[in-house]
Motif scaffolding. Sequence first.
Motif, PDB file in Angstrom:
ATOM      1  N   THR A  81      40.584  17.218  33.832  1.00  0.00           N
ATOM      2  CA  THR A  81      40.458  16.452  32.602  1.00  0.00           C
ATOM      3  C   THR A  81      41.845  16.061  32.100  1.00  0.00           C
ATOM      4  OG1 THR A  81      38.476  17.691  32.047  1.00  0.00           O
ATOM      5  CG2 THR A  81      39.548  16.512  30.255  1.00  0.00           C
ATOM      6  N   LYS A  82      41.983  14.804  31.740  1.00  0.00           N
ATOM      7  CA  LYS A  82      43.234  14.339  31.148  1.00  0.00           C
ATOM      8  C   LYS A  82      43.369  14.953  29.759  1.00  0.00           C
ATOM      9  CE  LYS A  82      45.623  10.144  29.755  1.00  0.00           C
ATOM     10  NZ  LYS A  82      45.611   8.699  29.676  1.00  0.00           N
ATOM     11  N   PRO A  83      44.570  15.446  29.420  1.00  0.00           N
ATOM     12  CA  PRO A  83      44.727  16.027  28.077  1.00  0.00           C
ATOM     13  C   PRO A  83      44.620  14.943  27.000  1.00  0.00           C
ATOM     14  CG  PRO A  83      46.857  15.809  29.122  1.00  0.00           C
ATOM     15  CD  PRO A  83      45.824  15.429  30.159  1.00  0.00           C
ATOM     16  N   LYS A  84      44.304  15.349  25.787  1.00  0.00           N
ATOM     17  CA  LYS A  84      44.231  14.432  24.652  1.00  0.00           C
ATOM     18  C   LYS A  84      45.256  14.880  23.621  1.00  0.00           C
ATOM     19  CE  LYS A  84      42.645  11.208  21.978  1.00  0.00           C
ATOM     20  NZ  LYS A  84      43.331   9.943  22.104  1.00  0.00           N
ATOM     21  N   CYS A 133      50.519  10.161  21.888  1.00  0.00           N
ATOM     22  CA  CYS A 133      50.081   9.639  20.580  1.00  0.00           C
ATOM     23  C   CYS A 133      51.282   9.598  19.661  1.00  0.00           C
ATOM     24  CB  CYS A 133      48.953  10.473  19.977  1.00  0.00           C
ATOM     25  SG  CYS A 133      49.418  12.096  19.391  1.00  0.00           S
ATOM     26  N   ASN A 188      45.948  20.154  20.747  1.00  0.00           N
ATOM     27  CA  ASN A 188      45.283  20.467  22.017  1.00  0.00           C
ATOM     28  C   ASN A 188      46.193  21.136  23.037  1.00  0.00           C
ATOM     29  OD1 ASN A 188      42.789  19.529  21.185  1.00  0.00           O
ATOM     30  ND2 ASN A 188      43.227  17.437  21.815  1.00  0.00           N
ATOM     31  N   LEU A 212      46.962  15.145  20.212  1.00  0.00           N
ATOM     32  CA  LEU A 212      46.644  15.015  18.787  1.00  0.00           C
ATOM     33  C   LEU A 212      47.680  15.798  17.994  1.00  0.00           C
ATOM     34  CD1 LEU A 212      42.772  15.585  18.801  1.00  0.00           C
ATOM     35  CD2 LEU A 212      43.968  13.431  18.421  1.00  0.00           C
ATOM     36  N   ASP A 272      49.082  12.394  28.104  1.00  0.00           N
ATOM     37  CA  ASP A 272      48.550  11.527  27.066  1.00  0.00           C
ATOM     38  C   ASP A 272      49.608  11.474  25.977  1.00  0.00           C
ATOM     39  OD1 ASP A 272      46.585   9.844  25.904  1.00  0.00           O
ATOM     40  OD2 ASP A 272      45.986  11.476  24.563  1.00  0.00           O
ATOM     41  N   ASN A 280      49.460  18.236  31.033  1.00  0.00           N
ATOM     42  CA  ASN A 280      48.763  19.442  31.498  1.00  0.00           C
ATOM     43  C   ASN A 280      49.433  19.988  32.753  1.00  0.00           C
ATOM     44  OD1 ASN A 280      47.744  17.990  33.720  1.00  0.00           O
ATOM     45  ND2 ASN A 280      45.686  17.842  32.891  1.00  0.00           N
ATOM     46  N   SER A 330      50.893  20.417  18.005  1.00  0.00           N
ATOM     47  CA  SER A 330      50.142  19.792  19.090  1.00  0.00           C
ATOM     48  C   SER A 330      48.791  20.499  19.158  1.00  0.00           C
ATOM     49  CB  SER A 330      50.910  19.941  20.406  1.00  0.00           C
ATOM     50  OG  SER A 330      50.167  19.438  21.492  1.00  0.00           O
TER      51      SER A 330
END
Length: 132
Positions: free
Chosen positions: A57-60, A132, A83, A62, A130, A124, A81
Motif C-alpha cells: 500500500t502506498k503511504p498517505k 502533502c 500516518n 497527512l 506520498d 514507507n 506525520s
Amino acid sequence: ATYLWEFESSPGNWVPAAGTNNLINYTTTVVGFYHVIITGPNGCKCTSNKVEVKAVTKPKALIAASPSSKLCGPGLVTLSSINHLPGYNSDWYANGIYGAPLSSGMMFMTSVSVTTVFNLVLTNEYGCTDTC
C-alpha cells in the motif's frame, strides 16, 4: 549464460514466468513467488532462492499541527506525520522547496514568523512515497 525466470503457480509447481523471461532481470506486476534458473556455457544449472513479489500500500501523507495551523503572530508549531509507522521516513520541507529536508522524523517543532506552507514527504519501507 542463459536465464529462465519461473513463477510458482501452486506450491512446488514452477512454470515459465509470463512475458520476457529469458533476461538477467525480470519485471512483473503479478504478485507471487519467482526464481531464476541460470544455465552456464557447460550446461550446469543453478536455481536461485525464491523471492516474493507482493503488492504494498502506498503511504498517505497527512499533517497535524499543534496548537493550530493558524497562528496569530510568531510562535512555535509542532507538526506531526499522522500516518508515520515503524519503518517509515517523514521528511519535512517548506514552501514546496525540496532539497535537503528541514527535519526528518514523525514530529517537527519549528518557530514560525511568516506565513509558511510546510510539506511532508512520507516514505514507507519499500520506497513508496506520498507528499502533502
